[in-house]
Motif scaffolding. Structure first.
Motif, short mmCIF file in Angstrom:
data_model
loop_
_atom_site.label_atom_id
_atom_site.label_comp_id
_atom_site.label_asym_id
_atom_site.label_seq_id
_atom_site.Cartn_x
_atom_site.Cartn_y
_atom_site.Cartn_z
N GLY A 32 0.95 -1.46 0.28
CA GLY A 32 0.27 -0.04 0.23
C GLY A 32 0.86 0.67 -0.20
O GLY A 32 0.71 2.05 -0.35
N ALA A 38 1.05 3.59 -4.19
CA ALA A 38 0.94 5.59 -3.87
C ALA A 38 1.26 6.18 -4.69
O ALA A 38 1.35 6.92 -5.32
N ASN A 53 -2.99 4.02 -6.73
CA ASN A 53 -4.02 4.66 -5.23
C ASN A 53 -5.34 4.16 -4.95
O ASN A 53 -5.12 3.98 -3.57
N SER A 110 -3.59 0.86 -3.23
CA SER A 110 -2.59 1.10 -2.28
C SER A 110 -3.43 1.78 -0.76
O SER A 110 -4.05 0.92 0.00
N ALA A 111 -5.23 2.19 -1.10
CA ALA A 111 -6.40 2.26 -0.29
C ALA A 111 -6.71 0.71 0.43
O ALA A 111 -6.53 0.83 1.60
#
Lengths: 56, 396
Positions: free
Chosen positions: A22, A26, A34, A37-38
């Motif tokens: 994560g 990003a 992203n 990553s979230a």
């Protein structure tokens, strides 16, 4: 021998790997990176919240 | 692990945590609003916005932009001019009484009309207080280095906590929280749970925070070595009396570093360049490379490029560690996750402190229980580990 080790460390290692994925994804790009990553960083948060608030 | 080894790790965990906990609580509390500093600045009316214009509106000459800013403070000298990623319509000019003025003035200037837009000030406001408490405790470099040392203790506490996770959790399933056997066991389990799920994040944020505290010494070393090499031919020349055109210097720098964009320019005498050069720091175009700079040195009198080279590994590490510490590179979901992980860290710190404060009680309960049972305390790993923390605490 392997089984207690796995029982103890499987979840922590998986969460650590997800955290690293994560943090790095990003850095590489926006959009999908992203989102990945979230998801990856959100998992440890969700796991901590779930077990922290769970009533057994 | 033998009881002796556990006892040693417990000692390391206890003391490294105890020394840094107050600082870490402060850093977590002040870091929380800093995650959202952009949004908070906007809400407080301190944000700077350039007026809407056609996207192909011509750009003002950079020399005019700088002149417009300097006209506000005719007695100050220019230190830096920079452009944020994603804000190509605004130039930020920094002016000071000397090239290393800590109480510099910041001026935002429209990149198309060369009109002054605002004078954003970090000092004085609430966010300025948060910033100082988080970065240097109002004590400059020594404050930073102190917080860096506390960060190293935090890293020690995290690693020793990881080692202790095994003996404490051997009898439990992952995520088990014993809620019915008193508050101490409940908070011990929560401490272990939240500690282990935030472990990798806390290590990364802790380590990158420590690296950030070394920014000034790292920069000083770079100046002393690589910058000195790059500007060696100028070493004995008198400082330039008249500075050449910034617009021309910029054009030469862009030609010398094709495919790159301008990040910031350091004026002669500032820590990012020599007394004879504009230090023009170019950055890449992609998300990752836009964080990395390539210094191009331009003779401040002739406006010709005299040297350029990639940054050394330690400054690259510093630049990469900034986003990894700030959590500002993944949009609003990442900011939310950063805040939640920050809150979890506060709980880990608080519960750790609670467990230490309640250590005496736990020993007494344990002794009462074994006395009542008329039996020796069973030598379970858990039984040997928990008093290891507390017995040591009693001696100290």
């Amino acid at each position: 021998m392997i089984r207690p080790l796995l029982k103890l460390w499987a979840a922590p290692v998986l969460l650590a790997v997800l955290t690293i994925v994560g943090l790095l994804s990003a850095l590489l790009g926006d959009g999908r990176w992203n989102a990945l990553s979230a998801f990856a960083l959100g998992t440890p948060v969700a796991v901590g919240t779930w077990f922290g608030l769970r009533r057994n | 692990m033998t009881p002796i080894t556990i006892r040693r790790w417990a000692w390391i965990h206890k003391w490294s945590s105890l020394v840094c906990t107050a600082f870490m609580l402060l850093l977590c509390l002040t870091g929380l609003p800093l995650i959202y500093h952009h949004e908070i600045d906007g809400l407080l009316g301190n944000g700077v916005q350039a007026p809407q214009m056609a996207p192909d509106a011509p750009r003002a000459d950079l020399d005019r932009v700088i002149a417009a800013g300097r006209a506000m403070y005719p007695n100050k000298m220019a230190m830096y001019v920079s452009q944020d990623v994603g804000e190509p319509d605004i130039w930020n000019l920094t002016l000071g009484d000397n090239p290393t003025d800590a109480s510099y003035k910041s001026i935002a200037i429209d990149a198309r009309t060369a009109q002054v837009l605002a004078q954003p000030s970090l000092e004085g406001g609430l966010m300025g207080v948060m910033y100082h408490l988080h970065v240097d405790l109002y004590a400059g470099l020594w404050g930073k280095l102190l917080l860096g040392a506390m960060g190293l203790l935090l890293l020690t506490a995290i690693v020793s906590g990881l080692v202790l996770y095994a003996p404490f959790m051997r009898k439990l399933d992952f995520g088990d929280v014993r809620r019915t056997r008193g508050p101490r066991l409940k908070w011990l389990d929560l401490h272990n749970l939240l500690g282990i799920v935030t472990l990798a994040w806390a290590l990364v944020v802790g380590l990158t925070g420590v690296i950030n505290t070394w920014a000034e010494p790292l920069l000083g070393y770079w100046q002393f070595t690589e910058m000195a090499e790059m500007t060696a031919p100028y070493k004995n020349l008198p400082p330039p009396m008249h500075l050449g055109s910034m617009q021309a210097s910029l054009a030469h720098a862009v030609a010398a570093a094709p495919g790159m964009k301008i990040g910031f320019v350091a004026f002669p005498g500032t820590p990012f360049t020599s007394t004879h050069h504009y230090g023009i720091f170019m950055r890449g175009d992609s998300k990752l490379t836009s964080r990395l700079y390539r210094p191009v040195l331009v003779d401040a009198q002739t406006t010709q490029v005299t040297a350029q080279r990639a940054l050394p590994w330690y400054l690259t590490a510093l630049l990469i560690s900034q986003p990894l510490h700030f959590g500002d590179y993944g949009g609003s979901p990442m900011k939310l996750i950063w805040s939640l992980l920050d809150l979890a860290t506060i709980i880990v710190l608080g519960s750790g402190l609670y467990l230490w404060l309640k250590r005496g009680g736990a020993v007494k309960t344990e002794m009462k229980r074994s006395a009542a049972n008329g039996a020796a305390v069973t030598a379970t790993v858990e039984g040997s580990a928990a008093p290891a923390l507390t017995a040591q605490g009693g001696e100290a």
